[in-house]
Design an enzyme around this catalytic site. Structure first.
Site, PDB file in Angstrom:
ATOM      1  N   SER A  61      39.106 -75.113 117.872  1.00 43.74           N
ATOM      2  CA  SER A  61      38.563 -75.204 119.243  1.00 43.74           C
ATOM      3  C   SER A  61      37.216 -74.493 119.271  1.00 43.74           C
ATOM      4  O   SER A  61      36.950 -73.630 118.433  1.00 43.74           O
ATOM      5  CB  SER A  61      39.496 -74.530 120.247  1.00 43.74           C
ATOM      6  OG  SER A  61      39.235 -73.137 120.306  1.00 43.74           O
ATOM      7  N   ASP A  62      36.371 -74.815 120.237  1.00 45.55           N
ATOM      8  CA  ASP A  62      35.191 -73.972 120.433  1.00 45.55           C
ATOM      9  C   ASP A  62      35.641 -72.721 121.201  1.00 45.55           C
ATOM     10  O   ASP A  62      36.797 -72.603 121.643  1.00 45.55           O
ATOM     11  CB  ASP A  62      34.060 -74.732 121.133  1.00 45.55           C
ATOM     12  CG  ASP A  62      32.698 -74.087 120.848  1.00 45.55           C
ATOM     13  OD1 ASP A  62      32.655 -72.909 120.439  1.00 45.55           O
ATOM     14  OD2 ASP A  62      31.673 -74.759 121.051  1.00 45.55           O
ATOM     15  N   HIS A  63      34.704 -71.808 121.328  1.00 48.79           N
ATOM     16  CA  HIS A  63      34.958 -70.477 121.864  1.00 48.79           C
ATOM     17  C   HIS A  63      35.660 -70.527 123.238  1.00 48.79           C
ATOM     18  O   HIS A  63      35.063 -70.964 124.215  1.00 48.79           O
ATOM     19  CB  HIS A  63      33.593 -69.797 122.011  1.00 48.79           C
ATOM     20  CG  HIS A  63      33.644 -68.325 121.984  1.00 48.79           C
ATOM     21  ND1 HIS A  63      33.992 -67.584 123.071  1.00 48.79           N
ATOM     22  CD2 HIS A  63      33.377 -67.449 120.987  1.00 48.79           C
ATOM     23  CE1 HIS A  63      33.932 -66.304 122.749  1.00 48.79           C
ATOM     24  NE2 HIS A  63      33.563 -66.194 121.494  1.00 48.79           N
TER      25      HIS A  63
ATOM     26  N   ALA B 129      37.731 -72.463 124.445  1.00 49.77           N
ATOM     27  CA  ALA B 129      37.767 -73.789 125.076  1.00 49.77           C
ATOM     28  C   ALA B 129      39.159 -74.189 125.565  1.00 49.77           C
ATOM     29  O   ALA B 129      39.274 -75.002 126.488  1.00 49.77           O
ATOM     30  CB  ALA B 129      37.224 -74.840 124.112  1.00 49.77           C
TER      31      ALA B 129
END
Ligand code: BGC
Length: 763
Positions: free
Chosen positions: A281-283, A285
């Site tokens: 996942s992105d930060h 997210a």
């Protein structure tokens, strides 16, 4: 490829040190090894593997080690030293099953040695140079104990208001896809298990570059054909090149966030594309799914993400907190968790970490005494790559190259700006080690000429912009505002100019202006710098503008004012030397824009490959009832593929080996390129295709091939391009990928606008 990696790991195991207590024997195949390991893992240990934390102020180092030893963390990012990562790996090997950690970082355009920003790398159109930048970055990153990079970033972007334009490779699908491949090969080499390489994790999957209005984190709403045709291929190219990881985008796609998007993550990525690696996942997210309005709370967010196939959760505890509860309540299956764990362990296996958890950490005795030692940098490579990325936009009266004699006035807020030279996402680079324009010019002229420097203006005087820039995530003040009145600074610059033969002004953006979350509504050169340029222009002296920026800027006025203009992006550690090489003609510029420069923000989006329309405007047409803006000159300021040289190149007409192409066959398009000027030089010959009449509107031209060639003064060379059916395929309205019979135009040029044309028929 993946199978090959596993075999290579196995082959390397014979020589690997034995780990007395490594659970099942690593001599087993990847699949058997991971299955055996997973059978021994508790639920908590499995969920621990899915947690990727940032090393920062949230937890103390002893706390982190305790968590790792308890099996509650699978990987980290943001710590880039062997002596910091070693104690964490030691802690992992104290855990019950001794599953090693991996260490990741945003290695985007260099690690300790900073190469030009990605948009600049793309402007080199030089696959060897770009590949070298990734290889050097991987060598430096792995020598600092890193196992994975969150790169390459291959988001196609056609809206320069978006600050992350700087981080990608421009507007074109084909060019970005070619670069995606060489970046992955550069990072990973033949095998991501190699101790001097890192695993690539391509991002941001998917379509992040198309955020509406260029406003960061905004929605993406896009037709399926455009998605398949223009935006998805670069991610696919990175995966086909063997990228072991995928970072998931922060945006939603047609209403469904990527992080909870089962179609994207399962149907497309896993089933259609056959991806077998790890997804990250992105930060934060996963928790943002609540803000996207698709999850009621963190519990539902975790459920949506794990069901979609998000293996690792970046920098939150949401999986740890929620997955056990969801499993207990029967809302998710053990299989959902196991699938994710298998991919994380698989990535660790592919990185060679089960064979040797200290593969990249090495022995303490070998740790560098100074991580920033000069001897650890690759300055020659950085300088050579950087000068290939610079684009000469204008050169009237042969103002450039400059002579190394007389007096040169060097002015502008970016003339002596070490932080900005690094660009955004400059990894573990140290600004103090970067060569500014001032230093570059001084080194080049020695005592042959005099350089007189004055700052001349602040980057910006706008309090809102200053506060934004100095509040950004970096741990230092980004821009220093000179407290003197603007008039006093300009007067100082004019004084420097008064005694000079030529003025060089370094102007543009600070690096923070082209970064994550740094979207702009005005993409111009900020007012105080414009005032400086006006004053310099009024002196009547030859004026060379050196642009530093991470996105296309609206520079029509400055282009008119300048006698010569050089686009230098943010050119990295050796930027100042590279810029001096070009300004003084020690290197003949060869870069070409990888992105269109608009005349004004109101024209955006403006990109060369737009679809055919019913009422296009063409030069010579009356504006009325043609597609244009009546208050702006039609067409971009500078087209995609544009860039000048100190020599002149001419292209012959295009010849085709046949006027017809049979399905499955190929034909040859050739063109003779001649260096008709007085200097040796390189140029990029670009081949575009146009499908004249198809089942749906097709782009007016699409880049399909290019060759960068070096020609001696007076030399000519005939270049051949093979065109096959695959080059003519596209996704139709049913998303079938096929070439349709009919007429095609072959257009070859030295930019996307000025092309020679021939046609053939596909039977
Ligand atoms: C960015 C990613 C980056 C991550 C970790 C996020 O804010 O969107 O590109 O990899 O941070 O630094």
């Amino acid at each position: 490829m993946r199978k090959l990696c596993a075999l290579a790991v196995l082959a390397s195991l014979a020589a690997a040190p034995a780990f007395a207590q490594t659970p099942p024997s690593p001599l087993k195949s990847k699949e058997v090894f991971i299955r055996d390991l997973m059978q021994r893992m508790t639920l908590d240990e499995k969920i621990g593997q899915l947690r990727l934390i940032s090393i920062g102020p949230e937890m103390t180092k002893p706390q982190i080690r305790e968590e790792i030893a308890a099996g509650r963390i699978g990987a980290t990012f943001n710590s880039v030293r062997r002596d910091e990562n070693r104690p964490m790996q030691d802690a992992a090997l104290r855990s019950r099953l001794k599953i090693p950690m991996f260490f990741a970082y945003d290695v985007i355009h260099g690690h300790r040695t900073i190469f030009p920003i990605s948009l600049g790398l793309a402007a080199s159109w030089d696959m060897d140079a770009i590949g070298l930048s990734a290889k050097v970055a991987a060598q430096e990153a792995s020598a600092d104990s890193l196992d994975m990079t969150f790169g390459p970033m291959v988001d196609v972007s056609r809206d320069p208001r978006w600050g992350r334009t700087s981080e990608g490779f421009g507007e074109d699908t084909y060019l970005t896809s070619r670069i995606a491949k060489v970046m992955v090969e550069g990072f990973q080499g033949k095998d991501p298990a190699a101790p001097d390489r890192v695993m690539a994790s391509v991002k941001h999957f998917a379509l992040y570059g198309a955020v509406e209005g260029g406003r960061d984190y905004n929605i993406v709403d896009m037709s399926p054909t455009r998605m398949y045709q223009d935006y998805l291929p670069p991610y696919r190219a990175a995966l086909d090149a063997g990228a072991g990881g995928v970072m998931v985008a922060l945006n939603s796609i047609n209403g469904v966030p990527a992080t909870s998007n089962r179609w994207l993550m399962q149907d497309l990525l896993r089933k259609d594309w056959g991806f077998k690696g790890v997804t990250i996942s992105d930060h934060g997210a996963i928790l943002e799914l609540v803000k996207h309005g698709v999850a009621a709370d963190s519990r539902e967010a975790a459920k949506l993400a794990i069901k979609a196939g998000i293996d690792m959760s970046m920098n939150d505890k949401v999986y740890g907190d929620q997955l056990p509860l969801l499993l207990k309540a029967g809302e998710i299956d053990q299989r959902d968790i196991d699938n994710a764990v298998r991919e994380v362990l698989g990535a660790k296996y592919d990185m060679g970490l089960f064979a040797d958890p200290y593969r990249r950490i090495g022995k303490a005795a070998d740790d560098p005494a100074d991580v920033n030692a000069e001897s650890r940098l690759h300055r020659d490579a950085a300088r050579d790559v950087a000068r290939r990325t610079l684009v000469l936009l204008k050169n009237e009266h042969r103002t450039l190259p400059l002579k190394k004699q007389g007096t040169i006035a060097l002015v502008g807020p970016l003339a002596d700006a070490p932080i900005d030279m690094m660009g955004s996402w400059s990894g573990a680079g140290v600004p103090e080690q970067s060569i500014t324009v001032l230093k570059g010019l001084q080194d080049a002229v020695g005592d042959q000429a005099k350089i007189v420097y004055a700052k001349g203006a602040n980057i910006t005087e706008d309090p809102r912009e200053i506060s934004f820039l100095n509040h950004i995530i970096f741990d230092r003040k980004e821009i220093d505002i000179d407290p003197r009145p603007a008039s006093e600074m300009i007067a100082e610059a004019l004084k420097a100019a008064a005694g000079a033969d030529v003025i060089v002004a370094a102007v543009g953006e600070s690096r923070g202006m082209s970064h994550e979350s740094a979207s702009r509504t005005h993409i111009d050169i900020p007012a105080p710098q414009q005032a400086l340029i006006d004053a310099l222009k009024a002196t009547g002296k030859p004026l060379v503008l050196v642009l530093m920026n991470g996105r296309p800027l609206t520079i029509e006025r400055q282009l008119n004012q300048a006698d010569a203009m050089l686009e230098t992006w943010f050119a990295g550690t050796e930027g100042g030397h590279a810029i001096a090489d070009v300004l003084f003609g020690d290197y003949n510029p060869s870069g070409k824009l990888a992105v269109t420069f608009p005349r004004s923000v109101g024209q955006i989006p403006v990109y060369y490959s737009h679809l055919s329309i019913g009422r296009p405007w063409s030069p010579g047409d009356q504006p009325n009832y043609h597609s244009q803006y009546f208050d702006e000159q039609p067409g971009p300021l500078l087209p995609f593929g544009y860039g000048l040289s100190y020599t002149d190149f001419k292209l012959s007409d295009v010849s085709l080996s046949s006027a017809t192409l049979n399905k499955g066959g190929s034909l040859d398009a050739s063109v003779t390129v001649s260096n008709v000027g007085a200097r040796d030089g390189e140029t990029v010959v670009q081949l575009y295709l146009r499908d004249v009449a198809a089942s749906m509107a097709r782009p007016i031209k699409e880049l399909k091939n290019f060759q960068k060639v070096m020609l001696k003064a007076g030399e000519s060379r005939t270049l051949h391009f093979s065109i096959g059916e695959d080059d003519l395929k596209f996704y139709n309205s049913q998303l079938q990928y096929a070439a349709e019979p009919g007429q095609f135009l072959v257009q070859i040029g030295l930019d996307s606008d000025d092309v020679k044309q021939q046609s053939f028929v596909l039977k």
